[in-house]
Design a protein around this motif. Structure first.
Motif, PDB file in Angstrom:
ATOM      1  N   GLY A  96      -3.272  -1.523  -4.330  1.00 25.37           N
ATOM      2  CA  GLY A  96      -3.552  -1.611  -5.749  1.00 25.37           C
ATOM      3  C   GLY A  96      -3.849  -3.035  -6.220  1.00 25.37           C
ATOM      4  N   SER A  97      -3.601  -4.025  -5.408  1.00 27.13           N
ATOM      5  CA  SER A  97      -3.893  -5.395  -5.813  1.00 27.13           C
ATOM      6  C   SER A  97      -5.291  -5.749  -5.328  1.00 27.13           C
ATOM      7  N   ARG A  98      -6.238  -5.756  -6.238  1.00 24.81           N
ATOM      8  CA  ARG A  98      -7.629  -6.002  -5.856  1.00 24.81           C
ATOM      9  C   ARG A  98      -8.097  -7.323  -6.378  1.00 24.81           C
ATOM     10  N   THR A 132      11.446   7.770   5.637  1.00 31.92           N
ATOM     11  CA  THR A 132      11.973   6.620   6.380  1.00 31.92           C
ATOM     12  C   THR A 132      10.936   5.526   6.612  1.00 31.92           C
ATOM     13  N   ALA A 133       9.740   5.688   6.033  1.00 28.95           N
ATOM     14  CA  ALA A 133       8.690   4.686   6.218  1.00 28.95           C
ATOM     15  C   ALA A 133       9.041   3.409   5.454  1.00 28.95           C
ATOM     16  N   ALA A 134       8.661   2.303   6.028  1.00 33.34           N
ATOM     17  CA  ALA A 134       8.869   1.021   5.357  1.00 33.34           C
ATOM     18  C   ALA A 134       7.909   0.910   4.178  1.00 33.34           C
ATOM     19  N   PRO A 135       8.328   0.224   3.132  1.00 32.99           N
ATOM     20  CA  PRO A 135       7.414   0.042   1.995  1.00 32.99           C
ATOM     21  C   PRO A 135       6.239  -0.836   2.417  1.00 32.99           C
ATOM     22  N   PRO A 136       5.077  -0.646   1.779  1.00 32.32           N
ATOM     23  CA  PRO A 136       3.928  -1.469   2.144  1.00 32.32           C
ATOM     24  C   PRO A 136       4.159  -2.928   1.763  1.00 32.32           C
ATOM     25  N   ALA A 137       3.566  -3.812   2.529  1.00 32.66           N
ATOM     26  CA  ALA A 137       3.676  -5.236   2.222  1.00 32.66           C
ATOM     27  C   ALA A 137       2.929  -5.528   0.931  1.00 32.66           C
ATOM     28  N   ALA A 138       3.382  -6.530   0.209  1.00 32.54           N
ATOM     29  CA  ALA A 138       2.784  -6.863  -1.086  1.00 32.54           C
ATOM     30  C   ALA A 138       1.319  -7.283  -0.942  1.00 32.54           C
TER      31      ALA A 138
END
Length: 86
Positions: free
Chosen positions: A84-86, A72-78
């Protein structure tokens, strides 16, 4: 085993520095488990079999709670760090 896979995933997502607490938790937890077994926890379960059943149900309940939290956790913000976005 599963701990190696969890550390692999943690390391690839968060880097080795942020994964060190995970590694230390696994190492300390395994050491504590070995000490408890060495001190006779296995014999406690042999003498009081109902305690083993209670521990199984408590463990199952905790794992189901964790699974529900993950499901039920919300997806991580972009733009959140560590996605993974470095």
């Amino acid at each position: 085993g599963p701990n190696n896979l969890m550390l692999l995933a943690s390391g690839t997502h968060f880097g080795w520095r942020r994964s060190l607490p995970h590694l230390l938790g696994i190492s300390v937890g395994f050491g504590v488990m070995l000490i408890l077994v060495g001190l006779g926890l296995g014999e406690v379960f042999n003498r009081v079999p109902a305690l083993h059943g209670v521990l199984k149900w408590v463990s199952l309940t905790y794992l189901l709670y964790l699974a529900a939290r993950v499901a039920t956790a919300a997806p991580p913000a972009a733009d959140a760090p560590g996605n993974g976005s470095r």
